[in-house]
Design an enzyme around this catalytic site. Structure first.
Site, short mmCIF file in Angstrom:
data_model
loop_
_atom_site.label_atom_id
_atom_site.label_comp_id
_atom_site.label_asym_id
_atom_site.label_seq_id
_atom_site.Cartn_x
_atom_site.Cartn_y
_atom_site.Cartn_z
N ASN A 132 41.33 46.36 76.67
CA ASN A 132 40.87 45.40 75.53
C ASN A 132 39.52 44.69 75.68
O ASN A 132 39.04 44.16 75.07
CB ASN A 132 41.82 44.51 75.20
CG ASN A 132 42.01 43.50 76.34
OD1 ASN A 132 41.39 43.51 77.29
ND2 ASN A 132 43.30 42.41 76.35
N LEU A 133 38.84 44.97 76.95
CA LEU A 133 37.72 44.55 77.52
C LEU A 133 37.57 42.94 77.41
O LEU A 133 36.54 42.46 77.49
CB LEU A 133 36.43 45.16 76.77
CG LEU A 133 36.44 46.59 76.73
CD1 LEU A 133 35.15 47.03 76.00
CD2 LEU A 133 36.28 47.09 78.16
N PHE B 268 47.36 49.07 84.79
CA PHE B 268 46.83 47.94 85.45
C PHE B 268 46.49 46.59 84.65
O PHE B 268 45.94 45.65 85.42
CB PHE B 268 45.29 48.61 85.98
CG PHE B 268 45.31 49.55 87.07
CD1 PHE B 268 45.35 49.26 88.50
CD2 PHE B 268 45.45 50.95 86.63
CE1 PHE B 268 45.49 50.42 89.20
CE2 PHE B 268 45.53 52.03 87.55
CZ PHE B 268 45.48 51.77 89.01
N TYR C 264 51.82 33.79 88.35
CA TYR C 264 51.20 35.21 88.46
C TYR C 264 52.27 36.06 89.06
O TYR C 264 52.82 37.19 88.64
CB TYR C 264 49.99 35.29 89.16
CG TYR C 264 49.44 36.62 89.57
CD1 TYR C 264 49.09 37.73 88.36
CD2 TYR C 264 49.35 37.09 90.90
CE1 TYR C 264 49.11 38.79 88.82
CE2 TYR C 264 49.02 38.22 91.17
CZ TYR C 264 48.70 39.10 90.47
OH TYR C 264 48.40 40.58 90.78
N PHE D 277 48.00 44.00 98.59
CA PHE D 277 47.33 42.68 99.23
C PHE D 277 45.86 42.55 98.63
O PHE D 277 45.87 42.30 97.46
CB PHE D 277 47.50 42.91 100.91
CG PHE D 277 49.01 42.71 101.31
CD1 PHE D 277 49.82 43.78 100.83
CD2 PHE D 277 49.50 41.90 101.74
CE1 PHE D 277 51.36 43.63 101.08
CE2 PHE D 277 50.83 41.42 102.21
CZ PHE D 277 51.84 42.46 101.60
#
Ligand code: UDP
Length: 331
Positions: free
Chosen positions: A34-35, A75, A143, A171
């Site tokens: 979606n930038l 991602f 998160y 990591f």
């Protein structure tokens, strides 16, 4: 016919490196982003690009109705642990709900192979020196919680719908492609190595060291910095494995070596030849003293071999990017 891989968040830091590695390995690649945080310029020209928000279910549906894929690598997510503590709703929506829409569209089209960008933040405060995949899962920020929830959803979808997935728990992703053409560019930037190098370039007056009274040899936090191209090669190995054996799994991806904040700054001074002033600041909320991976499983099962072992080589590759693109993709 080459296999066709959909990469969500492929305009982001790690996604854009993985896209290049996939293209290099001969896959056909489409990127969906979606930038909001991604950069159009970071997407390799050989990849298809679609600016779609995973929350736009109508657009997502018509996209899946008109394209076919062998696997999806996911991602797209919000990543800042600190911000997640102020904005849990946004994190839940983007990291869980939007991923849920994605999985459902995949299944509607019979796509059952998935690679998930997870994080070491699912572990929380470590109870062992080196973290293996069976370390307890007790995230200390929202998160990490959203990433863990999504891993749990993947388990449910495997049991009930036969979705095969690999979750890769990173990591500290760092460094940049040797081409110098892509690299780390977050707004706001919160990560240590880019901030240190922005200080070297003169964009910042000093780098804050968040806490010097941790229970570590020099008092600063120790992290496991893993080069983004080593992450990318692990993704392709994981993809190959799950495409061929349709078995779900989870892997840590780290160097297995920890470096303190002070050691990173020292390496940056050596690499850049710049002074890099520091200021001692208070501890940052939610920061464990030490986070170091045991990635033995990824090496054993995937045959993965990280190429960048020293902090110096990682910082060197990041410096190449920051020195020639001090303002990131705006340059
Ligand atoms: N850190 C720091 N100063 C900064 C940014 C980060 O001292 O300006 C420290 C941070 O407290 C942590 C380490 O550097 O111990 C790595 O932080 P980063 O945000 O890069 O990654 P994280 O470990 O939070 O994923």
């Amino acid at each position: 016919m080459p296999q066709h891989i959909l990469v969500t968040g492929g305009a982001g830091y790690i996604g854009s490196h993985v896209v290049r590695t996939l293209l290099h390995e001969g896959y056909t690649v489409s990127v969906l982003d979606n930038l909001i945080n991604g950069h159009r310029k970071s997407v390799a020209s050989a990849a298809g690009f679609y600016q779609i928000d995973l929350g736009d279910v109508k657009a997502l549906r018509s996209f899946f109705d008109t394209h076919s894929f062998d696997a999806v690598m996911h991602f797209a997510a919000f990543i800042e642990a600190g911000i997640s503590m102020r904005k849990p709703a946004e994190f839940f929506e983007n990291n869980c709900v939007n991923g849920f829409h994605l999985l459902n569209e995949m299944l509607r089209h019979g796509i059952k192979t998935f690679v998930f960008s997870s994080t070491a933040a699912v572990y929380g405060d470590p109870v062992d020196d080196r973290i293996t995949e069976d370390h307890r899962l007790k995230p200390v920020n929202h998160y990490g919680r959203t990433k863990l929830m999504f891993e749990q959803l993947l388990n449910m979808y495997e049991q009930s719908y036969g979705l095969s997935s690999v979750a890769l728990r990173y990591f500290n992703a760092s460094g940049a492609d040797d081409s110098g053409g892509i690299g780390e560019d977050h707004a706001p930037e919160t990560h240590l190595i880019p901030l240190v190098l922005q200080t070297a370039v003169g964009l910042r007056e000093y780098i804050n060291i968040f806490g010097t009274n941790y229970d570590t040899p020099d008092g600063t936090c120790i992290r496991d910095y893993i080069h983004v191209n080593d992450l990318a090669s692990a993704h392709v190995l994981a993809l190959k494995k799950v495409l061929s054996d349709q078995t779900s799994d989870v892997f840590n991806l780290g160097n297995g070596k920890g470096f303190s904040v002070k050691e990173v700054i020292e390496a940056a001074r050596t690499v850049t030849g710049k002074k890099i002033p520091v200021k001692i600041a208070a501890r940052r909320e939610g920061d464990p003293a030490v986070l170091v991976a045991d990635s033995t499983k990824a090496k054993r099962v995937l045959g993965w071999k990280p190429n960048y072992r020293s902090i110096q080589s990682i910082v060197e590759s990041a410096w190449k990017w920051h020195e020639s693109n001090p303002h990131g993709f705006q340059d």
